[in-house]
Design a protein around this motif. Structure first.
Motif, PDB file in Angstrom:
ATOM      1  N   PHE A  74      12.328   5.866   3.282  1.00 22.16           N
ATOM      2  CA  PHE A  74      11.831   5.558   1.942  1.00 22.16           C
ATOM      3  C   PHE A  74      10.336   5.846   1.823  1.00 22.16           C
ATOM      4  CE2 PHE A  74      15.820   3.276   1.661  1.00 22.16           C
ATOM      5  CZ  PHE A  74      16.167   3.427   0.331  1.00 22.16           C
ATOM      6  N   SER A  75       9.570   5.561   2.862  1.00 19.81           N
ATOM      7  CA  SER A  75       8.125   5.806   2.804  1.00 19.81           C
ATOM      8  C   SER A  75       7.827   7.289   2.680  1.00 19.81           C
ATOM      9  CB  SER A  75       7.439   5.236   4.048  1.00 19.81           C
ATOM     10  OG  SER A  75       7.588   3.840   4.133  1.00 19.81           O
ATOM     11  N   ILE A 151      10.586  -4.168   1.961  1.00 16.76           N
ATOM     12  CA  ILE A 151       9.676  -3.977   0.825  1.00 16.76           C
ATOM     13  C   ILE A 151       8.226  -4.011   1.299  1.00 16.76           C
ATOM     14  CG2 ILE A 151       8.820  -5.029  -1.307  1.00 16.76           C
ATOM     15  CD1 ILE A 151      11.686  -5.932  -1.878  1.00 16.76           C
ATOM     16  N   GLY A 152       7.889  -4.999   2.114  1.00 10.93           N
ATOM     17  CA  GLY A 152       6.522  -5.107   2.603  1.00 10.93           C
ATOM     18  C   GLY A 152       6.123  -3.954   3.506  1.00 10.93           C
ATOM     19  N   MET A 153       7.026  -3.525   4.388  1.00  8.46           N
ATOM     20  CA  MET A 153       6.703  -2.441   5.312  1.00  8.46           C
ATOM     21  C   MET A 153       6.592  -1.101   4.586  1.00  8.46           C
ATOM     22  SD  MET A 153       8.955  -3.431   8.698  1.00  8.46           S
ATOM     23  CE  MET A 153       8.489  -1.917   9.537  1.00  8.46           C
ATOM     24  N   ILE A 154       7.494  -0.829   3.653  1.00  2.00           N
ATOM     25  CA  ILE A 154       7.432   0.432   2.912  1.00  2.00           C
ATOM     26  C   ILE A 154       6.146   0.505   2.097  1.00  2.00           C
ATOM     27  CG2 ILE A 154       8.504   1.744   1.031  1.00  2.00           C
ATOM     28  CD1 ILE A 154      11.216   0.704   2.079  1.00  2.00           C
ATOM     29  N   HIS A 155       5.784  -0.604   1.450  1.00  4.87           N
ATOM     30  CA  HIS A 155       4.546  -0.636   0.662  1.00  4.87           C
ATOM     31  C   HIS A 155       3.335  -0.323   1.539  1.00  4.87           C
ATOM     32  CE1 HIS A 155       1.061  -3.087  -0.904  1.00  4.87           C
ATOM     33  NE2 HIS A 155       1.258  -2.232  -1.876  1.00  4.87           N
ATOM     34  N   TYR A 156       3.320  -0.832   2.761  1.00  2.29           N
ATOM     35  CA  TYR A 156       2.185  -0.618   3.644  1.00  2.29           C
ATOM     36  C   TYR A 156       2.170   0.797   4.229  1.00  2.29           C
ATOM     37  CZ  TYR A 156      -1.323  -1.589   7.218  1.00  2.29           C
ATOM     38  OH  TYR A 156      -2.457  -1.560   7.994  1.00  2.29           O
ATOM     39  N   MET A 157       3.353   1.388   4.446  1.00  3.20           N
ATOM     40  CA  MET A 157       3.452   2.674   5.133  1.00  3.20           C
ATOM     41  C   MET A 157       3.306   3.887   4.222  1.00  3.20           C
ATOM     42  SD  MET A 157       3.851   2.641   8.455  1.00  3.20           S
ATOM     43  CE  MET A 157       2.501   1.500   8.460  1.00  3.20           C
ATOM     44  N   VAL A 158       3.502   3.724   2.922  1.00  9.45           N
ATOM     45  CA  VAL A 158       3.454   4.878   2.010  1.00  9.45           C
ATOM     46  C   VAL A 158       2.134   5.646   2.117  1.00  9.45           C
ATOM     47  CG1 VAL A 158       3.344   5.533  -0.431  1.00  9.45           C
ATOM     48  CG2 VAL A 158       5.214   4.119   0.384  1.00  9.45           C
ATOM     49  N   TYR A 160       0.193   6.057   4.631  1.00  3.87           N
ATOM     50  CA  TYR A 160       0.201   6.809   5.879  1.00  3.87           C
ATOM     51  C   TYR A 160       1.121   8.020   5.789  1.00  3.87           C
ATOM     52  CZ  TYR A 160      -2.243   2.913   8.079  1.00  3.87           C
ATOM     53  OH  TYR A 160      -3.166   1.975   8.402  1.00  3.87           O
ATOM     54  N   ALA A 161       2.176   7.917   4.986  1.00  7.64           N
ATOM     55  CA  ALA A 161       3.082   9.045   4.803  1.00  7.64           C
ATOM     56  C   ALA A 161       2.461  10.126   3.928  1.00  7.64           C
ATOM     57  CB  ALA A 161       4.398   8.558   4.193  1.00  7.64           C
ATOM     58  N   VAL A 162       1.601   9.733   3.002  1.00  8.67           N
ATOM     59  CA  VAL A 162       1.045  10.684   2.043  1.00  8.67           C
ATOM     60  C   VAL A 162       0.064  11.653   2.713  1.00  8.67           C
ATOM     61  CG1 VAL A 162      -0.449  10.913   0.021  1.00  8.67           C
ATOM     62  CG2 VAL A 162       1.371   9.211   0.042  1.00  8.67           C
ATOM     63  N   PRO A 201       6.657  20.983   8.516  1.00 10.71           N
ATOM     64  CA  PRO A 201       5.742  20.377   9.490  1.00 10.71           C
ATOM     65  C   PRO A 201       5.102  19.092   8.994  1.00 10.71           C
ATOM     66  CG  PRO A 201       5.403  22.741   9.372  1.00 10.71           C
ATOM     67  CD  PRO A 201       6.327  22.391   8.251  1.00 10.71           C
ATOM     68  N   GLY A 202       4.731  19.040   7.720  1.00  2.57           N
ATOM     69  CA  GLY A 202       4.171  17.816   7.157  1.00  2.57           C
ATOM     70  C   GLY A 202       5.187  16.700   7.118  1.00  2.57           C
ATOM     71  N   LEU A 203       6.433  17.029   6.815  1.00  2.00           N
ATOM     72  CA  LEU A 203       7.494  16.013   6.806  1.00  2.00           C
ATOM     73  C   LEU A 203       7.709  15.431   8.200  1.00  2.00           C
ATOM     74  CD1 LEU A 203      10.166  17.586   4.417  1.00  2.00           C
ATOM     75  CD2 LEU A 203       9.076  15.362   4.135  1.00  2.00           C
ATOM     76  N   VAL A 204       7.701  16.295   9.204  1.00  2.00           N
ATOM     77  CA  VAL A 204       7.874  15.826  10.581  1.00  2.00           C
ATOM     78  C   VAL A 204       6.706  14.933  10.998  1.00  2.00           C
ATOM     79  CG1 VAL A 204       8.040  16.546  12.987  1.00  2.00           C
ATOM     80  CG2 VAL A 204       9.284  17.797  11.224  1.00  2.00           C
ATOM     81  N   ALA A 205       5.494  15.382  10.706  1.00  2.00           N
ATOM     82  CA  ALA A 205       4.312  14.600  11.063  1.00  2.00           C
ATOM     83  C   ALA A 205       4.302  13.257  10.350  1.00  2.00           C
ATOM     84  CB  ALA A 205       3.047  15.386  10.722  1.00  2.00           C
ATOM     85  N   SER A 206       4.619  13.271   9.062  1.00  2.00           N
ATOM     86  CA  SER A 206       4.630  12.033   8.286  1.00  2.00           C
ATOM     87  C   SER A 206       5.695  11.079   8.804  1.00  2.00           C
ATOM     88  CB  SER A 206       4.877  12.372   6.815  1.00  2.00           C
ATOM     89  OG  SER A 206       4.923  11.194   6.034  1.00  2.00           O
ATOM     90  N   SER A 207       6.892  11.584   9.067  1.00  2.00           N
ATOM     91  CA  SER A 207       7.981  10.740   9.553  1.00  2.00           C
ATOM     92  C   SER A 207       7.642  10.144  10.911  1.00  2.00           C
ATOM     93  CB  SER A 207       9.280  11.554   9.649  1.00  2.00           C
ATOM     94  OG  SER A 207       9.641  12.080   8.397  1.00  2.00           O
ATOM     95  N   LEU A 208       7.085  10.979  11.787  1.00  2.82           N
ATOM     96  CA  LEU A 208       6.728  10.496  13.116  1.00  2.82           C
ATOM     97  C   LEU A 208       5.657   9.424  13.050  1.00  2.82           C
ATOM     98  CD1 LEU A 208       7.165  10.987  16.198  1.00  2.82           C
ATOM     99  CD2 LEU A 208       5.192  12.506  16.077  1.00  2.82           C
ATOM    100  N   LEU A 209       4.636   9.655  12.233  1.00  3.96           N
ATOM    101  CA  LEU A 209       3.545   8.693  12.110  1.00  3.96           C
ATOM    102  C   LEU A 209       4.046   7.361  11.571  1.00  3.96           C
ATOM    103  CD1 LEU A 209       0.484   8.118  12.223  1.00  3.96           C
ATOM    104  CD2 LEU A 209       0.321   9.014   9.904  1.00  3.96           C
ATOM    105  N   VAL A 210       4.847   7.393  10.528  1.00  9.15           N
ATOM    106  CA  VAL A 210       5.353   6.160   9.923  1.00  9.15           C
ATOM    107  C   VAL A 210       6.266   5.422  10.903  1.00  9.15           C
ATOM    108  CG1 VAL A 210       6.803   5.218   8.084  1.00  9.15           C
ATOM    109  CG2 VAL A 210       5.129   6.983   7.561  1.00  9.15           C
TER     110      VAL A 210
END
Length: 283
Positions: A74-75, A151-158, A160-162, A201-210
């Motif tokens: 979701f993030s 809800i709390g985790m997704i709100h905090y992680m978005v 970092y995903a961006v 590549p951005g999707l992989v990096a974002s997913s890994l980071l989150v």
């Protein structure tokens, strides 16, 4: 000595003191954790055997992996939409959006978590608003369950995903998408066949980071989960402060460390780290 200087760059002598500090204060504690995981309460692999024999540990690990995976999905999905909007916005609007995004990093996770507690609690703003307009007859249980934690985790992680997604999207050549449209491709076709693969590549990096950051979440599950959603980080705290089972805590800490390193290694098998975070790309 002269022969040694031929093989060692003089710059290493400047770095050596700081390297020793890192080894002493960072690698030292890591080695100590590894040692505790196989020596406390008795020498052997008993702590690691519990991963296969303890139902409670298996349940905690599954809860952690499931929660982190849902949070990542979701993030990254929300972050992709936000990054796309920011990259294609006017420069002035882009600066405003980036400023708002960066401000979110300055807000403590504890403050955010208590804000959600006030919003989604039994008598919180959301439930009161729904009851006032007649959508519900009784308060919805947002808290003390996995929904509230997500809800709390997704709100905090978005945020970092961006960032990795935005960096990756900014490196794309817009002429490629324009050429696709000129050759007769529709907007959706250009997105699915050209734009989305280029942002992989951005999707992989974002997913890994989150996912990696989500593995260590402690405050949000502890407060919004109310003790009913026990994740690895909170369980480690319980083992250290309540039951005093340092060996179990060290084993779980080692497991998380090895898991993160394994994720980084797997990603390196498919792409370069510089490419993942936008390095080496040309406009």
């Amino acid at each position: 000595m002269q022969a040694l200087r031929q093989y060692i760059h003089p710059g290493w002598f400047l770095v050596a003191p700081f390297l020793l500090v890192v080894v002493a204060f960072y690698l030292g504690p890591l080695v100590n954790i590894l040692w505790l995981s196989v020596t406390d309460p008795e020498p052997g692999l008993g702590n690691y055997e519990a991963l296969f024999t303890s139902d409670s540990l298996a349940r905690i690990l599954w809860t952690t992996l499931r929660t982190c995976l849902i949070t990542t999905i979701f993030s990254v999905a929300i972050g992709y939409c936000l990054a796309y909007a920011m990259v294609h916005a006017h420069n002035r609007n882009q600066n405003i959006m980036l400023t708002l995004l960066l401000i979110s990093f300055w807000i403590s996770v504890l403050v955010r978590t208590f804000a959600w507690l006030m919003l989604l609690g039994h008598n919180g703003l959301v439930n009161n608003a729904f009851e006032t307009i007649g959508l519900i007859d009784r308060p919805i249980r947002f808290m003390r369950n996995e929904l509230g934690v997500l809800i709390g985790m997704i709100h905090y992680m978005v945020p970092y995903a961006v960032l990795p997604l935005m960096v990756n999207m900014q490196t794309l050549d817009p002429r490629v998408m324009a050429a696709s449209r000129n050759l007769g491709a529709s907007g959706p076709q250009t997105f699915w066949r050209i734009y989305l693969p280029l942002t992989l590549p951005g999707l992989v990096a974002s997913s890994l980071l989150v996912f990696i950051l989500s593995l260590g979440f402690y405050v949000t599950p502890a407060i919004l989960g109310g003790g009913k959603v026990l994740m690895v980080a909170e369980y480690i705290s319980v083992q250290l402060l309540v039951t005093l089972r340092w060996g179990t805590a060290a084993m779980l800490g080692t497991l998380m460390l090895l898991g993160v390193l394994a994720l980084l290694w797997v990603m390196s098998r498919f792409m370069r780290f510089s490419a993942v975070f936008g390095g080496g790309a040309t406009r």
